[in-house]
Design a protein around this motif. Structure first.
Motif, mmCIF file in Angstrom:
data_model
loop_
_atom_site.group_PDB
_atom_site.id
_atom_site.type_symbol
_atom_site.label_atom_id
_atom_site.label_comp_id
_atom_site.label_asym_id
_atom_site.label_seq_id
_atom_site.Cartn_x
_atom_site.Cartn_y
_atom_site.Cartn_z
ATOM 1 N N ASP A 60 50.285 28.713 37.271
ATOM 2 C CA ASP A 60 49.992 29.136 38.638
ATOM 3 C C ASP A 60 51.267 29.306 39.455
ATOM 4 O O ASP A 60 52.184 28.475 39.394
ATOM 5 C CB ASP A 60 49.060 28.133 39.312
ATOM 6 C CG ASP A 60 47.643 28.213 38.760
ATOM 7 O OD1 ASP A 60 47.119 29.336 38.673
ATOM 8 O OD2 ASP A 60 47.069 27.170 38.412
ATOM 9 N N ASP A 126 38.565 35.680 39.709
ATOM 10 C CA ASP A 126 38.129 34.909 40.874
ATOM 11 C C ASP A 126 37.663 33.536 40.415
ATOM 12 O O ASP A 126 37.655 33.222 39.221
ATOM 13 C CB ASP A 126 37.050 35.646 41.673
ATOM 14 C CG ASP A 126 35.734 35.809 40.897
ATOM 15 O OD1 ASP A 126 35.619 35.253 39.777
ATOM 16 O OD2 ASP A 126 34.829 36.492 41.404
ATOM 17 N N ARG A 190 42.907 36.386 42.280
ATOM 18 C CA ARG A 190 44.215 35.967 41.773
ATOM 19 C C ARG A 190 44.732 37.038 40.820
ATOM 20 O O ARG A 190 44.008 37.517 39.948
ATOM 21 C CB ARG A 190 44.109 34.619 41.058
ATOM 22 C CG ARG A 190 43.742 33.467 41.979
ATOM 23 C CD ARG A 190 43.362 32.230 41.218
ATOM 24 N NE ARG A 190 42.162 32.439 40.415
ATOM 25 C CZ ARG A 190 41.524 31.467 39.758
ATOM 26 N NH1 ARG A 190 41.990 30.227 39.815
ATOM 27 N NH2 ARG A 190 40.457 31.720 39.054
ATOM 28 N N GLU A 192 47.006 38.383 37.757
ATOM 29 C CA GLU A 192 47.458 37.793 36.494
ATOM 30 C C GLU A 192 48.356 38.772 35.731
ATOM 31 O O GLU A 192 48.102 39.975 35.709
ATOM 32 C CB GLU A 192 46.257 37.417 35.633
ATOM 33 C CG GLU A 192 45.365 36.374 36.278
ATOM 34 C CD GLU A 192 44.136 36.042 35.457
ATOM 35 O OE1 GLU A 192 43.351 35.180 35.886
ATOM 36 O OE2 GLU A 192 43.959 36.646 34.368
ATOM 37 N N ARG A 208 49.527 33.353 36.794
ATOM 38 C CA ARG A 208 48.399 33.569 37.703
ATOM 39 C C ARG A 208 48.884 33.379 39.137
ATOM 40 O O ARG A 208 49.340 32.303 39.510
ATOM 41 C CB ARG A 208 47.252 32.608 37.387
ATOM 42 C CG ARG A 208 45.991 32.877 38.189
ATOM 43 C CD ARG A 208 44.821 32.072 37.645
ATOM 44 N NE ARG A 208 45.052 30.635 37.752
ATOM 45 C CZ ARG A 208 44.214 29.718 37.250
ATOM 46 N NH1 ARG A 208 43.139 30.105 36.580
ATOM 47 N NH2 ARG A 208 44.471 28.438 37.391
ATOM 48 N N ASP A 210 48.644 33.524 43.348
ATOM 49 C CA ASP A 210 47.828 33.429 44.545
ATOM 50 C C ASP A 210 48.126 34.657 45.408
ATOM 51 O O ASP A 210 49.282 34.898 45.774
ATOM 52 C CB ASP A 210 48.173 32.138 45.290
ATOM 53 C CG ASP A 210 47.236 31.849 46.444
ATOM 54 O OD1 ASP A 210 46.573 32.782 46.931
ATOM 55 O OD2 ASP A 210 47.177 30.682 46.887
ATOM 56 N N LEU A 211 47.110 35.445 45.725
ATOM 57 C CA LEU A 211 47.308 36.672 46.498
ATOM 58 C C LEU A 211 47.265 36.464 48.002
ATOM 59 O O LEU A 211 47.521 37.398 48.763
ATOM 60 C CB LEU A 211 46.265 37.724 46.106
ATOM 61 C CG LEU A 211 46.296 38.191 44.651
ATOM 62 C CD1 LEU A 211 45.283 39.319 44.452
ATOM 63 C CD2 LEU A 211 47.685 38.634 44.239
ATOM 64 N N ARG A 212 46.955 35.273 48.440
ATOM 65 C CA ARG A 212 46.915 35.018 49.879
ATOM 66 C C ARG A 212 48.323 35.064 50.472
ATOM 67 O O ARG A 212 49.267 34.520 49.896
ATOM 68 C CB ARG A 212 46.281 33.648 50.166
ATOM 69 C CG ARG A 212 44.803 33.580 49.813
ATOM 70 C CD ARG A 212 44.278 32.172 49.943
ATOM 71 N NE ARG A 212 44.915 31.274 48.992
ATOM 72 C CZ ARG A 212 44.603 29.975 48.867
ATOM 73 N NH1 ARG A 212 43.676 29.460 49.635
ATOM 74 N NH2 ARG A 212 45.217 29.236 47.974
#
Length: 218
Positions: A60, A126, A190, A192, A208, A210-212
Motif C-alpha cells: 500500500d 474497491d 484504489r 494498482e 496499491r 490510495d487515490l484520495r
C-alpha cells in the motif's frame, strides 16, 4: 503346593489390544505428524500456484507518496474523471458509468528498462473486492482517448510515430484509462500497478495506491 500361574493372552496389557492401548498417544501423534507431512507441502504448493497466477500481496502507498517496486519508483500524479459515459459493462451491467484517467509517474532505476516497464498492468479495486482492468472499455468511441494518452508504463509513440522511452533516474508519465460505475466515488477506488506475478520478488506482489487527495479532478 501351587503351580505358577501361566499368563493368559487375554490378560490386560498383553496381546494386540494391550499394545494399542499402551501406545495410543504415540500413535495419535504419529497420525497427526503424518497428516501434516502431506498437508503442509500441498498448502505451500497451492499458495505458490496462486501467487504465480495473479497478484495477491499488495504494497500500500499513501496518496501523493512514492512506492518502490521492481527496480523503479512509482506514484499517482493525477486523477481525472468524466461522468457522461453511457452504458458500460464492468463485471456486471449498469446504465451509467464514468471514464477515469489515472496518471502515474515512474522513475526507473538502471535495471528497469522500458521493455521491462511495459510489462506492467493497471487495475482499479474497491473495498468490496471488485476490480476494473485498465483499457478494458467496450466503447469504440473511447478508442481516440486511449490512443491520445500513453497507456504503457515505460514507453509511448509520439505524434511522429517515434518511440519515447523512460530513462533511468528521470520521471516518465503514463496514463491508465478505466470505465467504472458512476455510483462509485473516486475516493472509494484504489489504483494498482502489477507485473506478471511469477516475475516479482516476492512472487505475486503489487503496488496499491490510495487515490484520495492525489491531485484528483472530479
Amino acid at each position: 503346593m501351587s503351580l505358577p500361574r501361566t499368563a493368559s493372552p487375554h490378560d490386560a496389557g498383553d496381546g494386540p489390544t494391550g499394545w494399542w492401548r499402551r501406545n495410543r498417544f504415540w500413535l495419535a501423534g504419529a497420525l497427526v505428524l503424518g497428516a501434516l507431512a502431506f498437508w503442509l507441502p500441498y498448502r505451500d504448493a497451492v499458495h505458490e500456484f496462486q501467487d504465480r497466477r495473479e497478484p495477491r500481496h499488495p504494497r500500500d502507498v499513501a496518496a501523493g507518496q512514492w512506492g518502490e517496486y521492481e527496480g523503479a519508483r512509482w506514484r499517482v500524479a493525477a486523477v481525472e474523471r468524466v461522468d457522461d459515459v453511457p452504458e458500460a459493462f464492468a463485471g456486471y451491467p449498469h446504465d451509467a458509468s464514468s471514464l477515469l484517467v489515472v496518471s502515474y509517474d515512474v522513475v526507473p532505476g538502471r535495471a528497469a528498462t522500458p521493455d521491462l516497464l511495459d510489462r506492467c498492468k493497471g487495475r482499479l479495486s474497491d473495498a468490496q473486492g471488485r476490480t476494473w482492468n485498465a483499457g478494458a472499455m467496450p466503447h469504440a468511441s473511447l478508442d481516440r482517448t486511449r490512443q491520445r494518452l500513453g497507456t504503457r508504463c515505460g514507453s509511448r509513440t509520439n505524434a511522429d510515430f517515434e518511440r519515447e522511452a523512460a530513462r533511468p533516474g528521470e520521471p516518465f508519465r503514463f496514463h491508465h484509462l478505466y470505465q467504472v460505475p458512476r455510483a462509485v466515488p473516486t475516493a472509494a477506488l484504489r489504483g494498482e500497478i502489477a507485473f506478471p506475478p511469477f516475475t516479482t520478488t516476492p512472487a505475486g506482489t503489487y503496488l496499491r495506491f490510495d487515490l484520495r487527495d492525489a491531485g484528483a479532478v472530479e
